[in-house]
Write a protein that holds these residues in place. Structure first.
Motif, PDB file in Angstrom:
ATOM      1  N   ALA A 211       0.828  -1.208   0.000  1.00 57.09           N
ATOM      2  CA  ALA A 211       0.000   0.000   0.000  1.00 57.09           C
ATOM      3  C   ALA A 211       0.863   1.259   0.000  1.00 57.09           C
ATOM      4  O   ALA A 211       0.587   2.218  -0.737  1.00 57.09           O
ATOM      5  CB  ALA A 211      -0.938  -0.006   1.211  1.00 57.09           C
ATOM      6  N   LEU A 212       1.918   1.274   0.806  1.00 58.14           N
ATOM      7  CA  LEU A 212       2.803   2.443   0.845  1.00 58.14           C
ATOM      8  C   LEU A 212       3.443   2.696  -0.519  1.00 58.14           C
ATOM      9  O   LEU A 212       3.478   3.843  -0.998  1.00 58.14           O
ATOM     10  CB  LEU A 212       3.894   2.239   1.898  1.00 58.14           C
ATOM     11  CG  LEU A 212       3.478   2.330   3.366  1.00 58.14           C
ATOM     12  CD1 LEU A 212       4.615   1.848   4.271  1.00 58.14           C
ATOM     13  CD2 LEU A 212       3.085   3.767   3.740  1.00 58.14           C
ATOM     14  N   LEU A 213       3.934   1.652  -1.153  1.00 55.59           N
ATOM     15  CA  LEU A 213       4.607   1.823  -2.436  1.00 55.59           C
ATOM     16  C   LEU A 213       3.623   2.194  -3.543  1.00 55.59           C
ATOM     17  O   LEU A 213       3.880   3.100  -4.341  1.00 55.59           O
ATOM     18  CB  LEU A 213       5.357   0.544  -2.800  1.00 55.59           C
ATOM     19  CG  LEU A 213       6.600   0.246  -1.959  1.00 55.59           C
ATOM     20  CD1 LEU A 213       7.172  -1.129  -2.324  1.00 55.59           C
ATOM     21  CD2 LEU A 213       7.661   1.315  -2.147  1.00 55.59           C
ATOM     22  N   THR A 214       2.502   1.491  -3.601  1.00 56.32           N
ATOM     23  CA  THR A 214       1.502   1.769  -4.637  1.00 56.32           C
ATOM     24  C   THR A 214       1.025   3.210  -4.567  1.00 56.32           C
ATOM     25  O   THR A 214       0.994   3.928  -5.583  1.00 56.32           O
ATOM     26  CB  THR A 214       0.304   0.811  -4.498  1.00 56.32           C
ATOM     27  OG1 THR A 214       0.754  -0.532  -4.705  1.00 56.32           O
ATOM     28  CG2 THR A 214      -0.782   1.144  -5.511  1.00 56.32           C
ATOM     29  N   ASN A 215       0.668   3.664  -3.375  1.00 57.10           N
ATOM     30  CA  ASN A 215       0.131   5.017  -3.230  1.00 57.10           C
ATOM     31  C   ASN A 215       1.202   6.089  -3.427  1.00 57.10           C
ATOM     32  O   ASN A 215       0.916   7.176  -3.950  1.00 57.10           O
ATOM     33  CB  ASN A 215      -0.538   5.166  -1.869  1.00 57.10           C
ATOM     34  CG  ASN A 215      -1.779   4.302  -1.749  1.00 57.10           C
ATOM     35  OD1 ASN A 215      -2.314   3.818  -2.754  1.00 57.10           O
ATOM     36  ND2 ASN A 215      -2.250   4.073  -0.532  1.00 57.10           N
ATOM     37  N   SER A 216       2.429   5.796  -3.032  1.00 57.69           N
ATOM     38  CA  SER A 216       3.524   6.754  -3.242  1.00 57.69           C
ATOM     39  C   SER A 216       3.805   6.928  -4.732  1.00 57.69           C
ATOM     40  O   SER A 216       4.001   8.052  -5.221  1.00 57.69           O
ATOM     41  CB  SER A 216       4.789   6.295  -2.525  1.00 57.69           C
ATOM     42  OG  SER A 216       4.615   6.279  -1.112  1.00 57.69           O
ATOM     43  N   ILE A 217       3.836   5.814  -5.464  1.00 56.84           N
ATOM     44  CA  ILE A 217       4.078   5.871  -6.917  1.00 56.84           C
ATOM     45  C   ILE A 217       2.983   6.657  -7.613  1.00 56.84           C
ATOM     46  O   ILE A 217       3.244   7.520  -8.470  1.00 56.84           O
ATOM     47  CB  ILE A 217       4.195   4.447  -7.488  1.00 56.84           C
ATOM     48  CG1 ILE A 217       5.496   3.782  -6.984  1.00 56.84           C
ATOM     49  CG2 ILE A 217       4.142   4.462  -9.011  1.00 56.84           C
ATOM     50  CD1 ILE A 217       5.553   2.294  -7.246  1.00 56.84           C
ATOM     51  N   GLU A 218       1.730   6.369  -7.256  1.00 57.25           N
ATOM     52  CA  GLU A 218       0.599   7.085  -7.866  1.00 57.25           C
ATOM     53  C   GLU A 218       0.679   8.585  -7.601  1.00 57.25           C
ATOM     54  O   GLU A 218       0.407   9.411  -8.489  1.00 57.25           O
ATOM     55  CB  GLU A 218      -0.721   6.535  -7.311  1.00 57.25           C
ATOM     56  CG  GLU A 218      -1.060   5.131  -7.765  1.00 57.25           C
ATOM     57  CD  GLU A 218      -2.323   4.606  -7.120  1.00 57.25           C
ATOM     58  OE1 GLU A 218      -2.734   3.477  -7.479  1.00 57.25           O
ATOM     59  OE2 GLU A 218      -2.898   5.295  -6.239  1.00 57.25           O
ATOM     60  N   ALA A 219       1.052   8.951  -6.386  1.00 62.87           N
ATOM     61  CA  ALA A 219       1.000  10.350  -5.948  1.00 62.87           C
ATOM     62  C   ALA A 219       2.002  11.227  -6.688  1.00 62.87           C
ATOM     63  O   ALA A 219       1.758  12.429  -6.861  1.00 62.87           O
ATOM     64  CB  ALA A 219       1.237  10.436  -4.449  1.00 62.87           C
ATOM     65  N   ILE A 220       3.137  10.656  -7.120  1.00 59.83           N
ATOM     66  CA  ILE A 220       4.142  11.482  -7.784  1.00 59.83           C
ATOM     67  C   ILE A 220       4.323  11.095  -9.255  1.00 59.83           C
ATOM     68  O   ILE A 220       5.322  11.426  -9.884  1.00 59.83           O
ATOM     69  CB  ILE A 220       5.500  11.413  -7.042  1.00 59.83           C
ATOM     70  CG1 ILE A 220       6.068   9.998  -7.025  1.00 59.83           C
ATOM     71  CG2 ILE A 220       5.359  11.962  -5.630  1.00 59.83           C
ATOM     72  CD1 ILE A 220       7.505   9.922  -6.501  1.00 59.83           C
TER      73      ILE A 220
END
Length: 222
Positions: A211-220
């Motif tokens: 979840a941390l990686l998926t959402n971080s990638i999406e956000a930037i």
């Protein structure tokens, strides 16, 4: 690490003369009560910072304390950026299944042809995984560690593109570039560096790490 780092030669108040088996307080104030003898490990191997407060301030060293494994196991203390992936409740990872530091990293000591595992090598023993994942032949269960490494690299490469991170030849490492950045990029960097230094490639808490990686990638992404 020498014997005395973990074992106190002057007292036998704890099992195996361990220096502490006390509950572990994390940087965000959460307390880990599970973990058994592994709480000794967690007292050092924790992030020591609360990401949500930490990212709002200037620091000459940026990111969690090297080795935030306790935070990953508990599923707290990182920058929980909103996105398509839901975050699991704290304390729902491997820690609740008795997959603790000692159980996984200090199994029976064995010397193989090309490796050493268990005991005071602290190298994870595959037999520990097979207790819950019968039949697995390596640590990359269902390809999850490989998939996690792809996402770690993807997030790192995007941070490089944005000018947040650069590869430093003399250190042979990717390091942050001092400067002022949008908050979302700062939070994404905190997650990338912390999860990279966890070094489990998601095994410590698969749902939280993904979840941390998926959402971080999406956000930037843009």
């Amino acid at each position: 690490i020498t014997c005395a780092a973990c074992h106190d030669p002057h007292t036998d108040g704890n099992p195996h003369q361990l220096r502490t088996v006390a509950d572990v307080t994390l940087g965000n104030g959460d307390v880990i009560g599970l973990g058994g003898l592994g709480k000794l490990c967690m007292n050092c191997h924790k992030g020591r910072r609360d990401a949500e407060d930490y990212v709002t301030e200037y620091h000459n060293h940026y990111g969690p304390h090297h080795g935030p494994q306790a935070n990953v196991l508990e599923g707290v203390g990182f920058a929980e950026i909103e996105g398509s992936a839901a975050y699991p409740n704290p304390g729902t990872g491997h820690l609740t299944l008795n997959a603790t530091c000692v159980v996984c990293h200090m199994g029976d000591y064995e010397v193989g042809e090309d490796s050493v595992e268990g005991g005071h090598s602290w190298h994870t023993a595959l037999a520990s995984c097979q207790t819950c994942h019968p039949g697995v032949t390596d640590f990359d269960v269902n390809g999850f560690q490989s998939a996690t490494q792809v996402k770690l690299d993807q997030l790192r490469d995007r941070l490089v593109e944005l000018g947040v991170v650069e590869y430093v030849e003399k250190d042979e490492a990717y390091e942050p570039i001092p400067g002022t950045y949008p908050m979302v990029q700062v939070r994404a960097f905190f997650n990338w560096i912390g999860l990279a230094e966890d070094r489990s490639k998601g095994a410590h808490n698969p749902d939280y790490v993904d979840a941390l990686l998926t959402n971080s990638i999406e956000a930037i992404a843009e």
